[in-house]
Design an enzyme around this catalytic site. Structure first.
Site, PDB file in Angstrom:
ATOM      1  N   LYS A  77       0.836  -1.202   0.000  1.00  0.00           N
ATOM      2  CA  LYS A  77       0.000   0.000   0.000  1.00  0.00           C
ATOM      3  C   LYS A  77       0.870   1.251   0.000  1.00  0.00           C
ATOM      4  O   LYS A  77       0.584   2.225  -0.691  1.00  0.00           O
ATOM      5  CB  LYS A  77      -0.938  -0.001   1.201  1.00  0.00           C
ATOM      6  CG  LYS A  77      -1.979  -1.098   1.186  1.00  0.00           C
ATOM      7  CD  LYS A  77      -2.953  -1.005   2.338  1.00  0.00           C
ATOM      8  CE  LYS A  77      -2.308  -1.282   3.674  1.00  0.00           C
ATOM      9  NZ  LYS A  77      -1.844  -2.686   3.816  1.00  0.00           N
ATOM     10  N   CYS A 161     -11.932   1.012  16.951  1.00  0.00           N
ATOM     11  CA  CYS A 161     -10.717   0.224  16.715  1.00  0.00           C
ATOM     12  C   CYS A 161      -9.717   0.226  17.860  1.00  0.00           C
ATOM     13  O   CYS A 161      -8.957  -0.731  17.989  1.00  0.00           O
ATOM     14  CB  CYS A 161     -10.031   0.660  15.417  1.00  0.00           C
ATOM     15  SG  CYS A 161      -9.443   2.352  15.387  1.00  0.00           S
ATOM     16  N   MET A 162      -9.642   1.247  18.703  1.00  0.00           N
ATOM     17  CA  MET A 162      -8.603   1.210  19.731  1.00  0.00           C
ATOM     18  C   MET A 162      -9.070   1.738  21.084  1.00  0.00           C
ATOM     19  O   MET A 162      -8.270   1.925  21.988  1.00  0.00           O
ATOM     20  CB  MET A 162      -7.344   1.952  19.271  1.00  0.00           C
ATOM     21  CG  MET A 162      -7.546   3.381  18.801  1.00  0.00           C
ATOM     22  SD  MET A 162      -7.514   4.568  20.129  1.00  0.00           S
ATOM     23  CE  MET A 162      -9.057   5.411  19.867  1.00  0.00           C
ATOM     24  N   MET A 336      -6.770  -5.279  16.675  1.00  0.00           N
ATOM     25  CA  MET A 336      -8.230  -5.345  16.738  1.00  0.00           C
ATOM     26  C   MET A 336      -8.764  -6.579  17.443  1.00  0.00           C
ATOM     27  O   MET A 336      -9.851  -6.554  18.018  1.00  0.00           O
ATOM     28  CB  MET A 336      -8.827  -5.268  15.327  1.00  0.00           C
ATOM     29  CG  MET A 336      -8.532  -3.983  14.584  1.00  0.00           C
ATOM     30  SD  MET A 336      -9.024  -2.501  15.478  1.00  0.00           S
ATOM     31  CE  MET A 336      -7.451  -1.944  16.100  1.00  0.00           C
ATOM     32  N   GLY A 373      -4.508   1.130  13.818  1.00  0.00           N
ATOM     33  CA  GLY A 373      -4.775   0.925  12.399  1.00  0.00           C
ATOM     34  C   GLY A 373      -4.833   2.185  11.576  1.00  0.00           C
ATOM     35  O   GLY A 373      -4.866   2.109  10.347  1.00  0.00           O
ATOM     36  N   GLN A 374      -4.875   3.375  12.217  1.00  0.00           N
ATOM     37  CA  GLN A 374      -5.005   4.623  11.471  1.00  0.00           C
ATOM     38  C   GLN A 374      -3.784   5.514  11.714  1.00  0.00           C
ATOM     39  O   GLN A 374      -3.138   5.414  12.755  1.00  0.00           O
ATOM     40  CB  GLN A 374      -6.283   5.356  11.903  1.00  0.00           C
ATOM     41  CG  GLN A 374      -7.542   4.555  11.616  1.00  0.00           C
ATOM     42  CD  GLN A 374      -8.794   5.348  11.909  1.00  0.00           C
ATOM     43  OE1 GLN A 374      -9.273   6.115  11.090  1.00  0.00           O
ATOM     44  NE2 GLN A 374      -9.340   5.156  13.096  1.00  0.00           N
TER      45      GLN A 374
END
Length: 795
Positions: A77, A161-162, A336, A373-374
């Site tokens: 990516k 997510c967190m 996650m 994740g971000q």
């Protein structure tokens, strides 16, 4: 003229054309291409890239060899991140829904529409953002909502997510975010993966471990998982557990450490206390004695844990052997799997507890570390505090002293900031999708940098329902026509990544900065400008909250003694608005020892890990290892380790007892399969960017349902067959992939959520953790039915 000078002059020339004010000192020119630094736009690893620009367009990407995070390496990516800017369907004009169409309108009209929605019902106006907000964007939104509109109705998709990682850190240490850093991966003898798949989700970090092996180093990798993944293929030990039973596994390790006497008695006596939930459960819990803790853990024998979890008793003993050996360095990693869990806070606290009990803490290579994740879930959501209960710097609205500190920094009249938290994400969207007369008191949501119509659980109930209710108004700022944009009443085109200045914070507390390098397409504009323009329109309309206690605009900014009119877009780049917002935000970071350096220091660096503390020679020093005297400047001399934000105010971390409890929904005769959702290496989150990158789209063009080979044989399903997956909330037709890239255990299936044409979150469960309010996407019950064969086989 030297190459650096040429590059700087070319950037300055381009900046002048686009009214960007600053050029980077890192810029260099090679063959007509100007290169500069930026963190990658995608996950929370925080890899740095070199961005190549020619003729006003990003034309090349390289891994940044000077960056400590990735050392020149990128994932698939990352190497294609520049193409994320150039999808053919970029949003370029504001649009307002009229009937079934979104018709173009002016920016002035769009800003006025938003402002009038606020004026009409300030209590019912909310903002919903994400860990994709840059630090200045999130800070501006936070200040608008908490100091201006003053209703606290702001929350991020990072709640999904967190949030459980946050509550786990707070319950254990009294302050959020990991004590260790990525350097632990270079020193650990053992790495335990607690329900995560870094080979695909954090491949650059995983490569650090594999690189060590390739050099002949021994690194024992243990994969605690509910399905075989690409990470499993590299593991020395794969330990499959039943969904939701990871709590029993953690308790089983602690039980053996106690029973064998291999826990670190000295560390525990000096640095730890014990907690459990009382009659009225809170994050602080109730104190218990060591003997009480030991007695509660007595039930979790290896055989009992095997009965609960399916993990062999011998594997539990192996884990206890490793944690009981203090000659080893052990790092735990999770993401996650532990966080998207109705017991997410509990399992986070238990894994921290295993490290504390065993003394595997506070030394390079010894660390419990959550991954995000971000790109700025840490820097913006957790540090800026863009949560319904949060204030910048780790402060909270429910604390009187914290509110007073924020009101002083923001120069507000006393009492402006409300003590009552806003709604958490699931509740916010539930109320937006509920009629007003039935308690649906949120009538307007402004979404920035996220796609909730695809990413929320049970989207039928939480999003789709709102579109049928009168008076509900959905505003979306985005770069592409996502699933959420298609449902919106007002759409605002946003600038993306290097089309604007930015700062983010990654999973190891590293704050990173970059400058605008290219112009956004059409009339697209930065999210931070959009927020500030709405704030100014509210000021012009006479909304009292848009003034500080001296009567000045809440975001007042001066240059050379004159107010800068940055809300007028042709004046926005007269100053570096990011720098101004960041310098104000820095004042908050010292309360919880999350100190940040001046903006100019981040311009010079590839990021720095907080706390960043000024030295006697006026240089700035980052901190790699928190709470450890050898590296953390806030630890008292002679303490060795000190948890200086301890919830018990005595420098001690809390080792928690949490019992195993069954999940809220399990397979039964009608819905006999477990469903787990997640990501794939080619795509990021809802795929709104990566699915528009041709190379990534070709590599993984659609979602699928991954099925165990034995289940497939029993149901006469082959790869490529279309199957219907159905839960109690919805159903979906998907192509089957039998033992594909991963392999579920019998009785379970896996579906990635990147594909907007196959919305798996129509099936998922919105049940959530009682403390973090984070939903559980990893387990719900479904049934599987074979449909007609599909033409192709998923790759």
């Amino acid at each position: 003229m030297g190459a650096a000078t040429v590059a700087a002059s070319r950037l300055a020339e381009g900046a002048a054309k686009s009214k960007a004010r600053l050029a980077s000192p890192h810029a260099r020119e090679e063959g007509g291409v100007v290169w500069d630094k930026a963190p990658c736009r995608f996950c929370g690893t925080g890899c740095h890239v070199q961005v190549g620009v020619e003729a006003g367009r990003v034309v090349a990407i390289q891994g940044d060899q000077h960056a400590e995070v990735n050392r020149g390496l990128l994932c698939v990516k990352g190497y294609h991140v520049g193409l994320a800017l150039y999808g053919k369907d970029r949003l370029t004009k504001p649009r307002l829904r009229k009937g079934d169409e979104l018709v173009p309108i002016s920016w002035d009209d769009a800003i006025e529409i938003i402002a009038k929605r606020v004026v009409a019902n300030p209590a019912g106006f909310a903002m919903y953002g994400s860990g994709q907000w840059t630090i200045p964007e999130g800070y501006a939104a936070q200040k608008l909502m908490k100091a201006g509109i003053a209703n606290n109705q702001i929350d991020p998709n990072a709640r999904l997510c967190m949030a459980s990682a946050v509550t786990g850190f707070l319950a254990t240490y009294g302050v959020d975010e990991p004590a260790g850093c990525y350097d632990d991966l270079d020193r650990a003898d053992v790495v335990v993966l607690w329900g995560n798949n870094p080979a695909e989700m954090h491949p650059v970090l995983f490569s650090r471990l594999m690189d060590r092996r390739s050099r002949g180093e021994k690194v024992v990798l243990i994969d605690l998982t509910t399905r075989h993944t690409r990470s499993s293929a590299f593991a020395d030990h794969v330990m499959l557990f039943k969904p939701n039973t990871d709590l029993a596994v953690a308790n089983g390790i602690a039980h053996l450490l106690l029973a064998r006497g291999t826990y670190d008695k000295g560390f525990v006596e000096r640095h730890c206390a014990f907690r459990a939930l009382g009659d009225k459960p809170t994050l602080e819990g109730d104190p218990i004695s060591f003997d009480d803790y030991r007695a509660r853990m007595a039930a979790y024998t290896p055989e009992k844990v095997q009965e609960i979890s399916g993990v062999p008793a011998a594997s539990i003993r192996l884990l206890a052997d490793l944690f009981g050996d203090r000659t080893l360095r052990i790092t735990s990693l999770w993401c996650m799997g532990m966080n998207q869990h109705t017991r997410g806070t509990a399992i986070n606290a238990l894994v921290h507890g295993v490290h504390l009990l065993s003394g595997h803490f506070g030394k390079p290579g010894d660390a419990p570390t959550s991954l995000t994740g971000q790109p700025s879930a840490c820097g913006t959501v957790r540090e800026v505090g863009t949560l319904a209960h949060g204030l910048p710097g780790g402060l909270v609205v429910t604390n009187d002293a914290h509110r007073r500190e924020a009101e002083e920094i923001w120069n507000l009249p006393p009492g402006r900031i409300q003590a009552k938290p806003g709604y958490h994400t699931v509740e916010l969207w539930r109320r937006f999708s509920t009629p007003k007369e039935q308690g649906g008191d949120i009538d307007t949501i402004w979404v920035q940098v996220t796609n909730p119509a695809q990413s929320l659980p049970n989207v039928h109930a939480l999003v789709d329902a709102s579109r049928k209710l009168p008076g509900k108004f959905l505003i979306v700022s985005d770069v592409y026509p996502t699933q959420t944009v298609r449902l919106a009443d007002l759409v605002l085109p946003s600038a993306m990544w290097v089309e604007k200045n930015g700062m983010v914070g990654n999973s190891e507390r590293r704050t990173q900065q970059w400058f605008k390098m290219v112009d956004p397409p059409g009339d697209a504009r930065p999210d931070v400008w959009q927020t500030l323009a709405v704030a100014r329109k509210l000021y012009d309309l006479g909304v009292p909250g848009m003034k500080d206690k001296d009567g000045k605009f809440l975001f007042h900014l001066e240059r050379d003694g004159k107010e800068v009119r940055f809300w007028e877009y042709d004046r926005f780049h007269d100053v570096n608005v990011d720098e101004a917002l960041f310098e104000e935000y820095r004042r908050f970071t010292r309360f919880k020892h999350k100190d940040l350096a001046p903006y100019s220091e981040y311009v010079k660096a590839r990021g720095m890990r907080w706390p960043v503390v000024e030295q006697p020679d006026h240089t700035w020093r980052e901190t790699k290892f928190r709470f450890a005297e050898f590296d953390d400047p806030y630890v008292k001399k002679g303490a060795g380790v000190e948890f200086y934000h301890s919830t018990t105010k005595d420098g001690r971390a809390q080792i928690w007892f949490h019992p195993y409890e069954p999940p809220p929904e399990s397979p039964d005769a009608e819905y006999p399969f477990w469903l787990c959702t997640g990501r794939v290496v080619e795509h990021w989150h809802t795929g709104s960017m990566t699915m528009r990158i041709p190379q990534l789209h070709r590599a993984m063009p659609q979602a699928y349902v991954e099925i165990n080979r034995d289940d497939a044989r029993r149901l006469r399903i082959q790869s490529g067959d279309v199957v219907t997956l159905e839960s109690r909330r919805g159903k979906l037709d998907l192509p089957a992939w039998v033992d594909g890239r991963g392999s579920p255990v019998p009785g379970s299936v896996f579906v990635p959520f990147f594909d907007e044409t196959l919305l798996i979150n129509r099936l998922t469960l919105e049940a959530h953790d009682p403390f973090s309010k984070q939903p559980d996407y990893k387990k719900c019950a479904v049934k599987l039915t074979k449909r007609a064969p599909a033409a192709g086989k998923p790759r």
